[in-house]
Design a protein around this motif. Structure first.
Motif, short mmCIF file in Angstrom:
data_model
loop_
_atom_site.label_atom_id
_atom_site.label_comp_id
_atom_site.label_asym_id
_atom_site.label_seq_id
_atom_site.Cartn_x
_atom_site.Cartn_y
_atom_site.Cartn_z
N TRP A 62 36.00 -20.22 16.45
CA TRP A 62 34.73 -20.17 16.07
C TRP A 62 33.80 -19.27 16.92
CZ3 TRP A 62 34.06 -21.39 11.40
CH2 TRP A 62 34.86 -22.48 10.75
N SER A 63 34.09 -18.88 17.96
CA SER A 63 33.49 -17.90 18.76
C SER A 63 33.81 -16.42 18.10
CB SER A 63 34.05 -17.95 20.13
OG SER A 63 33.45 -16.76 20.99
N ALA A 64 34.78 -16.24 17.67
CA ALA A 64 35.27 -14.91 17.20
C ALA A 64 34.67 -14.88 15.59
CB ALA A 64 36.96 -14.86 16.97
N TYR A 65 34.53 -16.12 15.00
CA TYR A 65 34.12 -15.82 13.59
C TYR A 65 32.60 -15.50 13.59
CZ TYR A 65 32.69 -18.45 9.24
OH TYR A 65 31.99 -18.75 8.06
N TRP A 66 31.86 -16.23 14.53
CA TRP A 66 30.14 -15.85 14.41
C TRP A 66 29.86 -14.54 15.09
CZ3 TRP A 66 27.55 -18.23 10.87
CH2 TRP A 66 28.02 -19.65 10.70
N ALA A 67 30.70 -14.04 15.98
CA ALA A 67 30.40 -12.80 16.71
C ALA A 67 29.91 -11.61 15.71
CB ALA A 67 31.47 -12.43 17.72
N PRO A 68 30.82 -11.24 14.65
CA PRO A 68 30.40 -10.36 13.82
C PRO A 68 29.83 -10.88 12.58
CG PRO A 68 32.67 -10.61 13.52
CD PRO A 68 32.29 -11.68 14.61
N ARG A 69 29.42 -12.10 12.41
CA ARG A 69 28.76 -12.55 11.30
C ARG A 69 27.63 -11.79 10.61
NH1 ARG A 69 31.74 -16.11 7.63
NH2 ARG A 69 30.28 -16.53 6.05
N ARG B 129 24.58 -8.99 6.51
CA ARG B 129 23.89 -8.07 6.18
C ARG B 129 24.44 -6.99 5.31
NH1 ARG B 129 23.86 -5.66 11.01
NH2 ARG B 129 22.43 -6.90 12.02
N GLY B 130 25.83 -7.00 4.99
CA GLY B 130 26.63 -6.10 4.13
C GLY B 130 26.84 -4.94 4.93
N ASP B 131 27.06 -4.89 5.84
CA ASP B 131 27.51 -3.58 7.02
C ASP B 131 29.14 -3.92 6.74
OD1 ASP B 131 25.22 -2.90 7.48
OD2 ASP B 131 25.34 -3.84 9.59
N LEU B 132 29.80 -5.03 6.76
CA LEU B 132 31.18 -5.17 6.66
C LEU B 132 31.46 -6.10 5.26
CD1 LEU B 132 31.82 -6.76 10.09
CD2 LEU B 132 32.04 -4.36 9.57
N ASP B 133 32.66 -5.83 4.68
CA ASP B 133 33.04 -6.58 3.61
C ASP B 133 34.15 -7.61 4.13
OD1 ASP B 133 35.48 -5.17 4.16
OD2 ASP B 133 35.51 -3.98 1.92
N GLY B 134 34.65 -8.57 3.17
CA GLY B 134 35.33 -9.60 3.68
C GLY B 134 36.51 -9.03 4.76
N TRP C 192 37.14 -9.96 8.70
CA TRP C 192 38.12 -10.83 9.23
C TRP C 192 38.99 -9.66 10.14
CZ3 TRP C 192 38.14 -15.64 9.84
CH2 TRP C 192 37.24 -16.38 8.97
N ARG C 193 39.07 -8.64 9.93
CA ARG C 193 39.74 -7.64 10.74
C ARG C 193 38.99 -7.67 12.28
NH1 ARG C 193 40.48 -4.15 6.42
NH2 ARG C 193 38.74 -2.72 6.94
N ALA C 194 37.62 -7.68 12.17
CA ALA C 194 36.88 -7.60 13.42
C ALA C 194 37.09 -9.11 14.07
CB ALA C 194 35.68 -7.74 12.93
N VAL C 195 37.23 -10.24 13.23
CA VAL C 195 37.38 -11.43 13.79
C VAL C 195 38.70 -11.65 14.50
CG1 VAL C 195 37.93 -14.18 13.45
CG2 VAL C 195 35.86 -12.82 12.23
N GLY C 196 39.98 -11.12 13.76
CA GLY C 196 41.25 -10.93 14.55
C GLY C 196 41.24 -10.30 15.72
#
Length: 204
Positions: free
Chosen positions: A36-43, A48-53, A57-61
């Motif tokens: 959850w720490s990784a989940y929220w960090a780039p949320r 905002r639409g700067d990342l797609d799905g 999830w690459r950023a979370v990983g």
């Protein structure tokens, strides 16, 4: 106050499903707190639409130090959408009563592109209650950024002091108040009805 600007999740729609949250953690293969720490960090960037799905999830990983496989990403996107897809019918009824009474309404939601498309497909009846629809992924601004509120105020055609902003997130409400809007931290429909009544806004 003459206008109400609503948040979506935790107000008009429900927060994440606890059972689906557990499934997401299990599928990730990581400890809950780390996930959850990784989940929220780039949320915020996702909302905002700067990342797609897939990019999100690459950023979370990457934050977890263990990249997800394409199959894991596909499953996590599906689970994430499922976790946020429930509406609160009591809140929807309140919004509808305000709409029927002629109260100007807006929605300002932090919501990524995939989830916005899900709501447009499954919950059009809810979105259509709001003449001003500020979906973060579409407007390029996410709460608590001031520009997200300015976008809505411009399209509502009203001044900040005429607007009641309703959100379950205290940081977002504080940001709205700093801009001159009235703010209410949502806890329940009956409590919101009381606040609306005190503010002179009619809800049937």
């Amino acid at each position: 106050m003459r206008t109400v600007l609503f948040d979506m999740f935790g107000v008009v729609a429900m927060d994440q499903s606890p059972s689906v949250r557990e499934t997401m953690v299990d599928h990730s293969g990581h400890a809950s707190s780390d996930f959850w720490s990784a989940y929220w960090a780039p949320r915020q960037d996702y909302d905002r639409g700067d990342l797609d799905g897939p990019a999100y999830w690459r950023a979370v990983g990457e934050r977890l130090g263990s990249p997800f496989t394409p199959e894991q990403v596909e499953r996590l996107i599906a689970l994430d959408l499922e976790s946020w897809s429930r509406v609160d019918e009591d809140s929807v009824a309140l919004v509808r009563s305000l709409s029927d009474a002629g109260v100007p309404l807006g929605l300002l939601s932090n919501i990524p592109t995939e989830l916005a498309a899900r709501f447009e497909e499954r919950h059009r009846r809810v979105l259509d209650l709001f003449p001003v629809l500020g979906l973060s992924c579409r407007i390029g601004h996410a709460k608590p950024e001031a520009d997200a509120f300015h976008w809505c105020l411009e399209r509502l055609g009203t001044s900040p002091e005429e607007v009641l902003f309703v959100d379950d997130n205290t940081a977002n409400v504080a940001a709205a108040r700093e801009l001159g809007l009235h703010g209410h931290v949502f806890t329940s429909v009956p409590e919101l009805r009381r606040v609306l009544k005190e503010g002179g806004l009619t809800a049937g």
